[in-house]
Design a protein around this motif. Structure first.
Motif, PDB file in Angstrom:
ATOM      1  N   ASP A   1      44.496  -7.036  39.386  1.00  0.00           N
ATOM      2  CA  ASP A   1      43.989  -6.670  40.713  1.00  0.00           C
ATOM      3  C   ASP A   1      42.469  -6.661  40.696  1.00  0.00           C
ATOM      4  O   ASP A   1      41.840  -6.514  39.641  1.00  0.00           O
ATOM      5  N   SER A   2      41.870  -6.772  41.869  1.00  0.00           N
ATOM      6  CA  SER A   2      40.417  -6.685  41.993  1.00  0.00           C
ATOM      7  C   SER A   2      40.024  -5.314  42.506  1.00  0.00           C
ATOM      8  O   SER A   2      40.690  -4.752  43.379  1.00  0.00           O
ATOM      9  N   GLU A   3      38.961  -4.758  41.948  1.00  0.00           N
ATOM     10  CA  GLU A   3      38.419  -3.482  42.417  1.00  0.00           C
ATOM     11  C   GLU A   3      36.911  -3.612  42.568  1.00  0.00           C
ATOM     12  O   GLU A   3      36.259  -4.385  41.843  1.00  0.00           O
ATOM     13  N   LEU A   4      36.379  -2.833  43.493  1.00  0.00           N
ATOM     14  CA  LEU A   4      34.933  -2.742  43.651  1.00  0.00           C
ATOM     15  C   LEU A   4      34.401  -1.830  42.551  1.00  0.00           C
ATOM     16  O   LEU A   4      34.863  -0.693  42.404  1.00  0.00           O
ATOM     17  N   VAL A   5      33.453  -2.330  41.761  1.00  0.00           N
ATOM     18  CA  VAL A   5      32.912  -1.549  40.656  1.00  0.00           C
ATOM     19  C   VAL A   5      31.409  -1.383  40.828  1.00  0.00           C
ATOM     20  O   VAL A   5      30.746  -2.183  41.475  1.00  0.00           O
ATOM     21  N   VAL A   6      30.891  -0.311  40.240  1.00  0.00           N
ATOM     22  CA  VAL A   6      29.451  -0.071  40.187  1.00  0.00           C
ATOM     23  C   VAL A   6      28.997  -0.332  38.759  1.00  0.00           C
ATOM     24  O   VAL A   6      29.471   0.317  37.814  1.00  0.00           O
ATOM     25  N   THR A   7      28.078  -1.286  38.585  1.00  0.00           N
ATOM     26  CA  THR A   7      27.577  -1.580  37.245  1.00  0.00           C
ATOM     27  C   THR A   7      26.571  -0.512  36.819  1.00  0.00           C
ATOM     28  O   THR A   7      25.772  -0.034  37.621  1.00  0.00           O
TER      29      THR A   7
ATOM     30  N   ALA B   1      30.750  -0.417  33.655  1.00  0.00           N
ATOM     31  CA  ALA B   1      30.834  -0.217  35.098  1.00  0.00           C
ATOM     32  C   ALA B   1      31.903   0.832  35.380  1.00  0.00           C
ATOM     33  O   ALA B   1      32.772   1.105  34.536  1.00  0.00           O
ATOM     34  N   THR B   2      31.835   1.421  36.584  1.00  0.00           N
ATOM     35  CA  THR B   2      32.822   2.406  37.023  1.00  0.00           C
ATOM     36  C   THR B   2      33.622   1.818  38.171  1.00  0.00           C
ATOM     37  O   THR B   2      33.050   1.394  39.180  1.00  0.00           O
ATOM     38  N   THR B   3      34.947   1.823  38.028  1.00  0.00           N
ATOM     39  CA  THR B   3      35.811   1.240  39.054  1.00  0.00           C
ATOM     40  C   THR B   3      36.039   2.224  40.190  1.00  0.00           C
ATOM     41  O   THR B   3      35.815   3.433  40.051  1.00  0.00           O
ATOM     42  N   ASP B   4      36.530   1.695  41.295  1.00  0.00           N
ATOM     43  CA  ASP B   4      36.936   2.517  42.424  1.00  0.00           C
ATOM     44  C   ASP B   4      37.899   3.615  41.976  1.00  0.00           C
ATOM     45  O   ASP B   4      37.792   4.779  42.366  1.00  0.00           O
ATOM     46  N   SER B   5      38.836   3.265  41.092  1.00  0.00           N
ATOM     47  CA  SER B   5      39.858   4.208  40.629  1.00  0.00           C
ATOM     48  C   SER B   5      39.380   5.092  39.480  1.00  0.00           C
ATOM     49  O   SER B   5      40.173   5.813  38.880  1.00  0.00           O
TER      50      SER B   5
ATOM     51  N   ASN C   1      32.907  -6.979  43.242  1.00  0.00           N
ATOM     52  CA  ASN C   1      34.356  -7.085  43.195  1.00  0.00           C
ATOM     53  C   ASN C   1      34.731  -7.776  41.895  1.00  0.00           C
ATOM     54  O   ASN C   1      34.253  -8.876  41.607  1.00  0.00           O
ATOM     55  N   VAL C   2      35.559  -7.110  41.095  1.00  0.00           N
ATOM     56  CA  VAL C   2      35.895  -7.627  39.772  1.00  0.00           C
ATOM     57  C   VAL C   2      37.405  -7.621  39.585  1.00  0.00           C
ATOM     58  O   VAL C   2      38.073  -6.626  39.893  1.00  0.00           O
ATOM     59  N   LYS C   3      37.935  -8.710  39.068  1.00  0.00           N
ATOM     60  CA  LYS C   3      39.344  -8.774  38.701  1.00  0.00           C
ATOM     61  C   LYS C   3      39.505  -8.122  37.337  1.00  0.00           C
ATOM     62  O   LYS C   3      38.881  -8.529  36.356  1.00  0.00           O
ATOM     63  N   LEU C   4      40.333  -7.080  37.266  1.00  0.00           N
ATOM     64  CA  LEU C   4      40.477  -6.312  36.034  1.00  0.00           C
ATOM     65  C   LEU C   4      41.324  -7.058  35.018  1.00  0.00           C
ATOM     66  O   LEU C   4      42.365  -7.629  35.348  1.00  0.00           O
ATOM     67  N   THR C   5      40.869  -7.026  33.774  1.00  0.00           N
ATOM     68  CA  THR C   5      41.615  -7.620  32.660  1.00  0.00           C
ATOM     69  C   THR C   5      41.836  -6.542  31.596  1.00  0.00           C
ATOM     70  O   THR C   5      41.090  -5.557  31.522  1.00  0.00           O
ATOM     71  N   SER C   6      42.848  -6.740  30.776  1.00  0.00           N
ATOM     72  CA  SER C   6      43.223  -5.702  29.806  1.00  0.00           C
ATOM     73  C   SER C   6      42.112  -5.422  28.801  1.00  0.00           C
ATOM     74  O   SER C   6      41.970  -4.283  28.322  1.00  0.00           O
ATOM     75  N   ASP C   7      41.289  -6.423  28.479  1.00  0.00           N
ATOM     76  CA  ASP C   7      40.243  -6.216  27.481  1.00  0.00           C
ATOM     77  C   ASP C   7      39.047  -5.437  28.028  1.00  0.00           C
ATOM     78  O   ASP C   7      38.144  -5.082  27.269  1.00  0.00           O
ATOM     79  N   MET C   8      39.032  -5.165  29.331  1.00  0.00           N
ATOM     80  CA  MET C   8      37.949  -4.355  29.913  1.00  0.00           C
ATOM     81  C   MET C   8      38.152  -2.855  29.663  1.00  0.00           C
ATOM     82  O   MET C   8      37.217  -2.080  29.793  1.00  0.00           O
ATOM     83  N   PHE C   9      39.355  -2.454  29.327  1.00  0.00           N
ATOM     84  CA  PHE C   9      39.690  -1.033  29.190  1.00  0.00           C
ATOM     85  C   PHE C   9      38.875  -0.393  28.078  1.00  0.00           C
ATOM     86  O   PHE C   9      38.778  -0.921  26.977  1.00  0.00           O
ATOM     87  N   CYS C  10      38.282   0.777  28.387  1.00  0.00           N
ATOM     88  CA  CYS C  10      37.494   1.513  27.388  1.00  0.00           C
ATOM     89  C   CYS C  10      38.280   2.725  26.908  1.00  0.00           C
ATOM     90  O   CYS C  10      38.687   3.581  27.702  1.00  0.00           O
ATOM     91  N   GLU C  11      38.492   2.821  25.618  1.00  0.00           N
ATOM     92  CA  GLU C  11      39.102   4.029  25.045  1.00  0.00           C
ATOM     93  C   GLU C  11      38.116   5.185  25.158  1.00  0.00           C
ATOM     94  O   GLU C  11      36.905   4.990  25.126  1.00  0.00           O
ATOM     95  N   GLU C  12      38.641   6.389  25.286  1.00  0.00           N
ATOM     96  CA  GLU C  12      37.748   7.556  25.399  1.00  0.00           C
ATOM     97  C   GLU C  12      38.023   8.527  24.278  1.00  0.00           C
ATOM     98  O   GLU C  12      39.096   8.563  23.733  1.00  0.00           O
TER      99      GLU C  12
END
Length: 389
Positions: free
Chosen positions: A345-351, A357-361, A378-389
């Protein structure tokens, strides 16, 4: 004169520290702590752990800079005025109201390092949760006049702020005339920025507010931080929370029915006095049912001066530690699952900085795409973008 500002605690404190910096910068120069002539420490006292950290920080400031005047302000200063003044003759304890007043100043966004800005619109709390002392430190709820909020947000929008986070201690209690009405007017009078609502109590998530978010065309983030604290009705009653577990679940389901892509984060206290294994299981089950995107886990910490501090059936530290780990493990599982549901899905993100960046969600994501901070994309989310915390 050179000054430094140290901030401890919540988003509201962060917004207040930004205002202290803004006011001081009109006549003086922001410098590293070791070079400052005066150091402001904006304190937190929400738990005994926070109070200990505050005391350690103030002592550390005195040690690192042996000449500066130290101004201690914020919640811990309100509760423990005499303690902090007694630490050193270089310390002055000053109310935040005397430092910044009630009305917010327009921030110079160009000097901020972040593209997401906190704007405080409310202070104080009318609730009296038995584990909390903030309502004593900050007093009854007060709302920043709508005209001041509009003036500040319009200024930030014109300067290019990407995301404005509306903050408060009891944010849903905003009353000039309501948070939903304020949001509607902010959307009408700004052009580019998006808005995020920070922490809000479950009973204050009104139908009116949800419909403003839904109809904002993406300019109000599809995310709320809604503190649960416990999934057990008995523990919620002992905490003096004003909802049941089923009522919380109903609110979450209403949000998801209206906006299926919505994201919910929360605060949960484990090991509150009297919490049984069954009570904790109720918390785990409710967390799974409403599939939180993030859980902030807090092992219960006694705060002197609160009713919970003197309750019987205090939970052993070893049990608190084990439950905190189990809940944090569940958080990791749920957070990854919630992100993976959004992949493709695509989400609006703030770089922001460091290719993040921080996603809408309200997920932090990482990609070489985000080289320039301060952009809405607007960025299409991919699995490799996920940041562990």
């Amino acid at each position: 004169m050179g000054f430094a500002v140290l901030n401890l605690g919540c988003r509201v404190n962060r917004a207040e520290s930004d205002l202290i910096t803004k006011k001081m910068s009109e006549t003086d120069v922001l410098v590293p702590l070791e070079e400052a002539d005066v150091i402001f420490v904006n304190t937190c006292t929400v738990t005994s752990t926070a109070e200990k950290k505050t005391r350690k920080t103030v002592r550390g400031v005195l040690e690192k800079n042996k000449q500066a005047r130290v101004v201690v302000t914020g919640c811990a200063a309100e509760i423990s005025h005499d303690f902090y003044e007694g630490l050193s003759d270089r310390i002055s304890v000053v109310s935040k109201f005397d430092l910044i007043g009630n009305a917010p100043l327009p921030l110079d966004f160009g000097k901020n390092e972040t593209s997401r800005v906190n704007v405080k619109i409310q202070d104080g709390c009318n609730n009296e949760c038995t584990f909390c002392i903030v309502h004593v430190a900050r007093g009854k709820s007060i709302s920043t006049p709508k005209a001041d909020v509009l003036r500040q947000c319009i200024s930030l929008d014109e300067q290019g702020a990407c995301e404005i986070v509306l903050t408060g201690i009891n944010l849903g209690n905003y009353s000039d005339p309501s948070l939903a009405s304020l949001l509607e007017e902010l959307l009408e009078k700004t052009n580019v920025c998006r808005f995020r609502i920070s922490s809000i109590e479950p009973p204050e998530v009104t139908d009116e507010l949800l419909h403003v978010i839904k109809n904002s065309e993406g300019r109000v983030c599809h995310h709320l931080h809604m503190p649960l604290q416990s999934g057990s009705n008995e523990i919620l009653k002992q905490m003096n929370r004003h909802y049941s577990a089923d009522e919380f679940r109903t609110i979450c389901n209403k949000i998801y029915d209206l906006m299926p892509d919505f994201s919910l984060s929360t605060d949960i206290i484990v090991g509150f006095p009297g919490e049984s294994d069954g009570d904790f299981d109720d918390t785990l089950n409710l967390s799974r049912d409403v599939h939180f995107s993030k859980i902030h886990v807090f092992p219960y910490s006694k705060r002197e001066g609160t009713p919970a501090c003197y309750m019987e059936n205090q939970v052993p530290d070893s049990v608190k530690k084990a439950r905190a780990k189990e809940l944090r493990d569940l958080n990791d599982e749920l957070r990854r699952a919630e992100f993976m549901k959004r992949v493709g899905d695509s989400e609006l993100v703030v770089t922001e900085n460091n290719n993040k960046a921080t996603t809408d969600s309200f997920f932090t994501i990482e990609s070489p795409l985000f080289k320039t901070p301060g952009k809405l994309m607007n960025v299409k989310l991919t699995s490799d973008m996920f940041c562990e915390e």
